[in-house]
Write an enzyme that holds these catalytic residues in place. Structure first.
Site, PDB file in Angstrom:
ATOM      1  N   LYS A 107     -11.963  23.330 -15.145  1.00 17.95           N
ATOM      2  CA  LYS A 107     -13.169  23.149 -15.954  1.00 17.95           C
ATOM      3  C   LYS A 107     -13.140  24.139 -17.097  1.00 17.95           C
ATOM      4  CE  LYS A 107     -16.840  20.479 -15.767  1.00 17.95           C
ATOM      5  NZ  LYS A 107     -16.914  19.122 -15.191  1.00 17.95           N
ATOM      6  N   ALA A 223     -24.663   9.989 -18.318  1.00 27.01           N
ATOM      7  CA  ALA A 223     -24.641   9.470 -16.945  1.00 27.01           C
ATOM      8  C   ALA A 223     -25.957   8.759 -16.598  1.00 27.01           C
ATOM      9  CB  ALA A 223     -24.378  10.631 -15.973  1.00 27.01           C
ATOM     10  N   GLY A 224     -27.083   9.379 -16.910  1.00 26.13           N
ATOM     11  CA  GLY A 224     -28.383   8.819 -16.550  1.00 26.13           C
ATOM     12  C   GLY A 224     -28.679   7.500 -17.249  1.00 26.13           C
TER      13      GLY A 224
HETATM   14  P1  NAD Z   1     -25.544  14.784 -21.164  1.00 24.27           P
HETATM   15  O1  NAD Z   1     -25.473  16.027 -21.959  1.00 24.27           O
HETATM   16  O2  NAD Z   1     -25.194  13.503 -21.810  1.00 24.27           O
HETATM   17  O3  NAD Z   1     -27.019  14.632 -20.562  1.00 24.27           O
HETATM   18  C1  NAD Z   1     -27.674  15.628 -19.856  1.00 24.27           C
HETATM   19  C2  NAD Z   1     -29.134  15.181 -19.732  1.00 24.27           C
HETATM   20  O4  NAD Z   1     -29.832  16.083 -18.891  1.00 24.27           O
HETATM   21  C3  NAD Z   1     -29.892  15.157 -21.056  1.00 24.27           C
HETATM   22  O5  NAD Z   1     -30.717  14.016 -21.102  1.00 24.27           O
HETATM   23  C4  NAD Z   1     -30.777  16.403 -20.986  1.00 24.27           C
HETATM   24  O6  NAD Z   1     -31.964  16.274 -21.742  1.00 24.27           O
HETATM   25  C5  NAD Z   1     -31.061  16.426 -19.509  1.00 24.27           C
HETATM   26  N1  NAD Z   1     -31.512  17.728 -19.019  1.00 24.27           N
HETATM   27  C6  NAD Z   1     -31.071  18.966 -19.335  1.00 24.27           C
HETATM   28  N2  NAD Z   1     -31.771  19.895 -18.670  1.00 24.27           N
HETATM   29  C7  NAD Z   1     -32.671  19.230 -17.909  1.00 24.27           C
HETATM   30  C8  NAD Z   1     -33.671  19.616 -17.000  1.00 24.27           C
HETATM   31  N3  NAD Z   1     -33.881  20.913 -16.744  1.00 24.27           N
HETATM   32  N4  NAD Z   1     -34.395  18.650 -16.402  1.00 24.27           N
HETATM   33  C9  NAD Z   1     -34.182  17.347 -16.667  1.00 24.27           C
HETATM   34  N5  NAD Z   1     -33.250  16.909 -17.520  1.00 24.27           N
HETATM   35  C10 NAD Z   1     -32.514  17.842 -18.126  1.00 24.27           C
HETATM   36  O7  NAD Z   1     -24.675  15.046 -19.859  1.00 24.27           O
HETATM   37  P2  NAD Z   1     -24.012  13.981 -18.893  1.00 24.27           P
HETATM   38  O8  NAD Z   1     -22.644  13.730 -19.362  1.00 24.27           O
HETATM   39  O9  NAD Z   1     -24.924  12.835 -18.669  1.00 24.27           O
HETATM   40  O10 NAD Z   1     -23.907  14.853 -17.572  1.00 24.27           O
HETATM   41  C11 NAD Z   1     -25.010  15.002 -16.673  1.00 24.27           C
HETATM   42  C12 NAD Z   1     -24.492  15.561 -15.366  1.00 24.27           C
HETATM   43  O11 NAD Z   1     -23.492  14.687 -14.868  1.00 24.27           O
HETATM   44  C13 NAD Z   1     -23.833  16.943 -15.449  1.00 24.27           C
HETATM   45  O12 NAD Z   1     -24.062  17.666 -14.262  1.00 24.27           O
HETATM   46  C14 NAD Z   1     -22.366  16.629 -15.555  1.00 24.27           C
HETATM   47  O13 NAD Z   1     -21.569  17.698 -15.100  1.00 24.27           O
HETATM   48  C15 NAD Z   1     -22.296  15.425 -14.646  1.00 24.27           C
HETATM   49  N6  NAD Z   1     -21.131  14.586 -14.912  1.00 24.27           N
HETATM   50  C16 NAD Z   1     -20.986  13.898 -16.080  1.00 24.27           C
HETATM   51  C17 NAD Z   1     -19.850  13.135 -16.255  1.00 24.27           C
HETATM   52  C18 NAD Z   1     -19.644  12.300 -17.499  1.00 24.27           C
HETATM   53  O14 NAD Z   1     -18.626  11.590 -17.557  1.00 24.27           O
HETATM   54  N7  NAD Z   1     -20.558  12.285 -18.443  1.00 24.27           N
HETATM   55  C19 NAD Z   1     -18.858  13.104 -15.284  1.00 24.27           C
HETATM   56  C20 NAD Z   1     -19.048  13.805 -14.108  1.00 24.27           C
HETATM   57  C21 NAD Z   1     -20.194  14.553 -13.930  1.00 24.27           C
END
Ligand code: NAD
Length: 418
Positions: A107, A223-224
């Site tokens: 990472k 992801a969401g």
């Molecule tokens: P992203 O930056 O696209 O989105 C993160 C989201 O979380 C944003 O909407 C942000 O506003 C929100 N957020 C931040 N702090 C917050 C809080 N305190 N309460 C509620 N919402 C909050 O990131 P992502 O790529 O969607 O990643 C999200 C998670 O998924 C992370 O833990 C990341 O490590 C994990 N993940 C992502 C991927 C990927 O391919 N994108 C792969 C594996 C794991």
């Protein structure tokens, strides 16, 4: 992100300790698996738009490469710490192992606030990171990818900087690239898609009818957002009742149109104020009476303090490290089915691995093939973990650890490391 109370690396070590004990790992193998094999700390001077030079701090942790070259994303975050990066690198090691792809775990991270930086500043920071860390990266060494607040554009800049260092295109040195630069079809939604495949399998395992289920999502980034729309695409139904981001959340027990709220978030940068919804805090969202809860933001949002109030039957951890070990036990006793982070969000690294494979032979797959192979990998990983859960009568995270740690330990033994 890494408070003393919930230091993510301590949690990662605690989770490993429990698995090592159950597996009866010898002390040497256990000790070797508790620490990263290598890490690099860098300082990154960057010329800002106002002409001043600002020095950022960055990290790259290569946790374990016994099963193959290491793989892991790069985060840009103001609260990044070395212990967060170490924990995420450990989880990447278990993740590549649990989905059985021939890679190790790593990472990277930079302490910065991308929301306060211009595109030019972000580009210079991204290139500077590769100038420093590039010497330990490569398709056959260690391959980064996007994570929180890093994007395909950032991957393209990093790949390009590597090209200038090496003198040739090595597209496979980084994944999550834009399609015209060697990206894989299906990478954008791969993390959420893999998570939804797991939800489909978990629903079968506990006898939940996805058509009658409701779901809530905390964190509305890559992801969401994809989880919101893919629930309908893959499962054919289900009702989205709440979503939130860092500014706050919204809810409507009657249902929220997933496509429309994604569009609203992309247009306005927030979910607050989405028509037909009421505000809800991030904390209250976690405790909603829903069938499926997707944590998709940052670490340790489900702890001993609130786990008893979490009502969802399936907790599909798209984010890394949302549940503390104490909370895991509380949820398991209550009968909740937690799909642990390093299984649930492994779709991203799996399609990243497909991207490396396509880059290596410079020939690209059509989207249906990516989806088919992802489904096969995720389903067989879910089934291996579920089988272990039933056999050992342990919570799903521990079952996933048992599967993953055993494979890494076996590789280390076969190589003669331990
Ligand atoms: P992203 O930056 O696209 O989105 C993160 C989201 O979380 C944003 O909407 C942000 O506003 C929100 N957020 C931040 N702090 C917050 C809080 N305190 N309460 C509620 N919402 C909050 O990131 P992502 O790529 O969607 O990643 C999200 C998670 O998924 C992370 O833990 C990341 O490590 C994990 N993940 C992502 C991927 C990927 O391919 N994108 C792969 C594996 C794991």
């Amino acid at each position: 992100m890494a408070s003393q109370a919930h230091n993510p690396f301590k949690i990662a070590q605690q989770q490993l300790d429990e698995a090592a004990k159950m597996l009866g790992l010898d002390a040497g193998t256990h000790a070797a698996l508790r620490e990263p094999m290598r890490e690099m700390h860098v300082s990154l001077p960057v010329r800002m738009d106002n002409g001043a030079v600002r020095v950022f701090k960055g990290f790259r942790v290569q946790y374990n490469d016994a099963r193959g070259p290491t793989k892991g994303g790069i985060r840009f975050h103001p609260d990044e710490t070395i212990d967060t990066v170490r924990a995420l690198a450990a989880w990447m090691t278990w993740k590549t192992s649990v989905v059985d792809i021939p890679l190790g775990g790593s990472k990277g991270g930079i302490i910065c606030n991308p929301k306060e930086m211009s595109p030019g500043e972000l580009e210079r920071l991204s290139r500077q990171y590769i100038r420093q860390v590039g010497r330990i990266l490569g398709l056959e060494k260690d391959c980064p990818a996007p994570d929180v607040y890093t994007t395909p554009q950032i991957m393209a800049w990093m790949m390009d900087e590597f090209y200038w260092q090496k003198g040739y295109n090595d597209f496979g040195m980084i994944t999550g690239k834009p399609l015209p630069l060697g990206g894989s079809r299906g990478r954008n939604d791969a993390t959420a898609r893999g998570g939804v495949y797991c939800v489909r399998e978990a629903s079968k395992a506990i006898g939940l009818d996805p058509c009658k289920s409701s779901y809530a999502i905390q964190g509305f980034g890559n992801a969401g957002q994809y989880a919101a729309t893919l629930m309908k695409e893959i499962l054919g139904c289900g009702k989205l009742v709440a979503v939130s981001d860092s500014r706050g959340g919204v809810t409507n027990p009657g249902g929220i149109n997933a496509e429309e709220i994604v569009k609203y978030k992309l247009d306005t940068g927030k979910v607050e104020g989405f028509p037909g919804t009421k505000p809800i805090t991030n904390e209250a969202l976690l405790e909603l009476d829903v069938d499926i809860l997707f944590p998709a933001a940052l670490e340790h949002c489900i702890t001993a303090a609130n786990a008893g109030n979490v009502k969802a039957r399936i907790i599909a951890e798209l984010s890394n490290g949302p549940t503390t070990p104490e909370a895991d036990v509380i949820l398991y006793k209550r009968g909740a089915y937690v799909i642990p982070d390093f299984l649930c969000n492994a779709g991203g690294v799996t399609v990243s691995y497909f991207e490396m494979v396509q880059n290596a032979y410079n020939y690209y797959w059509e989207l249906p093939l990516v989806h088919k192979r992802l489904d096969e990998k995720m389903t067989s990983a879910f089934q291996a973990v579920h089988k272990m859960r039933e056999q050992q009568k342990v919570h799903t995270r521990l079952a996933a650890y048992l599967v993953a740690v055993q494979r890494v330990a076996e590789a280390m033994k076969l190589r003669g490391w331990v």
